[in-house]
Write an enzyme that holds these catalytic residues in place. Structure first.
Site, PDB file in Angstrom:
ATOM      1  N   LYS A  35       0.842  -1.207   0.000  1.00  0.00           N
ATOM      2  CA  LYS A  35       0.000   0.000   0.000  1.00  0.00           C
ATOM      3  C   LYS A  35       0.877   1.257   0.000  1.00  0.00           C
ATOM      4  O   LYS A  35       2.082   1.182   0.266  1.00  0.00           O
ATOM      5  CB  LYS A  35      -0.886  -0.013   1.251  1.00  0.00           C
ATOM      6  CG  LYS A  35      -0.088   0.056   2.556  1.00  0.00           C
ATOM      7  CD  LYS A  35      -0.955  -0.171   3.788  1.00  0.00           C
ATOM      8  CE  LYS A  35      -0.124  -0.093   5.051  1.00  0.00           C
ATOM      9  NZ  LYS A  35      -0.907  -0.463   6.252  1.00  0.00           N
ATOM     10  N   ARG A 133     -10.014   0.538  15.303  1.00  0.00           N
ATOM     11  CA  ARG A 133      -9.922   1.238  14.016  1.00  0.00           C
ATOM     12  C   ARG A 133     -10.911   0.524  13.106  1.00  0.00           C
ATOM     13  O   ARG A 133     -12.092   0.463  13.444  1.00  0.00           O
ATOM     14  CB  ARG A 133      -8.462   1.179  13.532  1.00  0.00           C
ATOM     15  CG  ARG A 133      -8.102   2.220  12.506  1.00  0.00           C
ATOM     16  CD  ARG A 133      -6.616   2.193  12.149  1.00  0.00           C
ATOM     17  NE  ARG A 133      -6.253   0.998  11.386  1.00  0.00           N
ATOM     18  CZ  ARG A 133      -5.020   0.728  10.923  1.00  0.00           C
ATOM     19  NH1 ARG A 133      -4.038   1.577  11.151  1.00  0.00           N
ATOM     20  NH2 ARG A 133      -4.770  -0.359  10.227  1.00  0.00           N
ATOM     21  N   ARG A 221       1.279 -10.550   7.454  1.00  0.00           N
ATOM     22  CA  ARG A 221       1.202  -9.384   6.563  1.00  0.00           C
ATOM     23  C   ARG A 221       2.371  -8.458   6.876  1.00  0.00           C
ATOM     24  O   ARG A 221       2.308  -7.650   7.799  1.00  0.00           O
ATOM     25  CB  ARG A 221      -0.112  -8.615   6.803  1.00  0.00           C
ATOM     26  CG  ARG A 221      -1.389  -9.440   6.646  1.00  0.00           C
ATOM     27  CD  ARG A 221      -2.621  -8.558   6.750  1.00  0.00           C
ATOM     28  NE  ARG A 221      -2.662  -7.787   7.986  1.00  0.00           N
ATOM     29  CZ  ARG A 221      -3.253  -8.188   9.116  1.00  0.00           C
ATOM     30  NH1 ARG A 221      -3.896  -9.348   9.170  1.00  0.00           N
ATOM     31  NH2 ARG A 221      -3.222  -7.424  10.185  1.00  0.00           N
ATOM     32  N   ASP A 314      12.735  23.701   0.040  1.00  0.00           N
ATOM     33  CA  ASP A 314      13.495  23.156  -1.096  1.00  0.00           C
ATOM     34  C   ASP A 314      14.919  22.781  -0.741  1.00  0.00           C
ATOM     35  O   ASP A 314      15.653  22.303  -1.603  1.00  0.00           O
ATOM     36  CB  ASP A 314      13.610  24.192  -2.217  1.00  0.00           C
ATOM     37  CG  ASP A 314      12.347  24.965  -2.416  1.00  0.00           C
ATOM     38  OD1 ASP A 314      11.313  24.317  -2.644  1.00  0.00           O
ATOM     39  OD2 ASP A 314      12.372  26.205  -2.325  1.00  0.00           O
TER      40      ASP A 314
HETATM   41  C1  LIG Z   1      -0.085  -1.426   6.904  1.00  0.00           C
HETATM   42  C2  LIG Z   1      -0.666  -2.676   7.410  1.00  0.00           C
HETATM   43  C3  LIG Z   1       0.111  -3.822   7.605  1.00  0.00           C
HETATM   44  C4  LIG Z   1       1.629  -3.818   7.522  1.00  0.00           C
HETATM   45  O1  LIG Z   1       2.145  -3.350   8.726  1.00  0.00           O
HETATM   46  P1  LIG Z   1       3.736  -3.334   8.974  1.00  0.00           P
HETATM   47  O2  LIG Z   1       3.873  -2.883  10.366  1.00  0.00           O
HETATM   48  O3  LIG Z   1       4.284  -2.352   7.978  1.00  0.00           O
HETATM   49  O4  LIG Z   1       4.221  -4.705   8.714  1.00  0.00           O
HETATM   50  C5  LIG Z   1      -0.506  -5.008   7.941  1.00  0.00           C
HETATM   51  N1  LIG Z   1      -1.857  -5.056   8.082  1.00  0.00           N
HETATM   52  C6  LIG Z   1      -2.629  -3.967   7.938  1.00  0.00           C
HETATM   53  C7  LIG Z   1      -4.091  -4.073   8.140  1.00  0.00           C
HETATM   54  C8  LIG Z   1      -2.071  -2.733   7.620  1.00  0.00           C
HETATM   55  O5  LIG Z   1      -2.856  -1.663   7.505  1.00  0.00           O
END
Ligand SMILES: *Cc1c(COP(=O)(O)O)cnc(C)c1O
Length: 376
Positions: A35, A133, A221, A314
């Site tokens: 992302k 959240r 993730r 800048d």
């Molecule tokens: C951004 C995000 C991640 C990744 O988190 P990191 O700390 O960068 O590994 C995993 N899951 C969700 C839902 C996120 O928003």
């Protein structure tokens, strides 16, 4: 094309290295999170590097990001997780992107889109286990699961995943971690009782993936660690992750200033003695944090040089001491650290933030360049 005055150099072999290290360390399937333009590294090249290194999944916040991956030719599993009302779920379903529902209202939107897409959705359910959240609150979880099971029975979708997200995984001793994991296990049981058998159950981001084996489930993730930055400074064991991004510029000017000279806006620093300063032609307009004024360092001529005075829109000024450095010399704001340069983590500490924000916001007039030695 004019020569780039300032470059963000992304070393794709290092992203591949990091993803491999994380896969070996965790031993479960990998979702590389790409992302926000791959945390500033470029979404598509980062995604390709992750796939090359064996990431079975890619994770993005928005459906537009997911469709961008498909347009670039990615055909693997992709999860998107942050819908807004009126989201174009049909486009995601048609593109074989897993979408996430937090609420029954979102389920209804997905159900309506299934007709337009002409095929069933791949749907994941997110439960809020304590981050407060996104995700269904625990008291709404049974209803969400029941509706999702009904939709699956109707053929609207397959529930492919159940997942949640930690609040405090960068503080491994924080009691919220145990509480969230327990709540997640409970949420999974509720899903099982309703007959859901998701392909993937997942909870861990980078910090948890590394530090909390019990939270790995079927899939982790990993965002920040894939880019080689430390998700939990002070807690993470040395896995040999390597920062993949460097930010470099060329000194626009070098000159002597006398003792007592005030430097940059507001004269927040005065030279205690005559010294040589260098003008680095990037500033907060390029994502260099103004909060790092008078705190960060930049590598010039093999040595770390303190930023003097305020970071401007800048440009910024570094103190070269009495060294003989010429205009045009290379100034490395941050990089891998291999040559003694600061890292994004160092800049984060100088600016009172986290490395995620440093790499994700750097941009503006920096030109991104990729280094790729081919498949190792
Ligand atoms: C951004 C995000 C991640 C990744 O988190 P990191 O700390 O960068 O590994 C995993 N899951 C969700 C839902 C996120 O928003």
């Amino acid at each position: 094309m004019s020569r780039a005055r300032a470059e963000i150099v992304v070393e794709l072999p290092l992203i591949r290295h990091n993803v491999r290290v994380l896969r070996e360390h965790t031993g479960v399937e990998m979702m590389t999170v790409v992302k926000a333009d791959g945390y500033g590294h470029g979404m598509v090249p980062a995604a390709r590097a992750a796939r090359d290194a064996g990431a079975a999944w890619l994770g993005v916040a928005t459906i537009d990001e997911a469709l961008g991956l498909r347009e670039a030719g990615d055909t693997g599993r992709v999860l998107s997780w942050l819908g807004v009302p009126g989201e174009d779920y049909a486009a995601a379903i048609s593109a074989d992107v897993d979408v996430t529902a937090y609420s029954v209202a979102e389920l209804r939107e997905v159900a309506a889109a299934v007709g337009a897409a002409g095929r069933p959705a791949r749907l994941q359910l997110k439960v809020d286990t304590g981050l407060s959240r996104g995700g269904a609150p625990l008291d709404a979880w049974e209803d969400l699961v029941a509706e999702a099971a009904a939709g699956q029975a109707r053929g609207d979708w397959t529930v492919t995943g159940i997942w949640s997200h930690f609040a405090c995984s960068d503080e491994p001793e924080h009691p919220a971690n145990d509480a969230q994991e327990a709540a997640f296990r409970h949420a999974l049981e509720v899903g099982e009782r309703a007959g859901l058998r998701p392909e993937v159950r997942h909870l861990a981001n980078s910090a948890a993936a590394i530090l909390r084996p019990s939270s790995r489930f079927d899939l982790v993730r990993c965002g920040i660690a894939s880019y080689g930055l430390d998700p939990a400074p002070g807690h993470t064991p040395d896995l040999g992750l390597l920062p993949a991004m460097s930010a470099v510029a060329e000194l626009a000017m070098v000159k002597r200033i006398p003792a007592g000279a005030g430097v940059s806006y507001g004269h927040t620093w005065h030279a205690p003695h005559a010294t040589t300063v260098g003008v680095v032609p990037v500033g907060y307009g390029d994502g260099v944090p103004r909060h790092a004024s008078n705190h960060a360092e930049v590598l010039v001529g093999g040595r770390r040089r303190p930023v003097r005075g305020r970071v401007c829109m800048d440009q910024l000024v570094v103190d070269l001491d009495d060294d003989d450095v010429a205009a045009g010399a290379r100034a490395t704001l941050f990089g891998t650290g291999r040559l003694g340069e600061p890292t994004a983590q160092d800049w984060a500490e100088a600016a009172g933030t986290i490395s995620y924000e440093i790499v994700t916001r750097i941009g503006g007039r920096f030109v991104r360049r990729y280094v790729d030695e081919g498949q190792e």
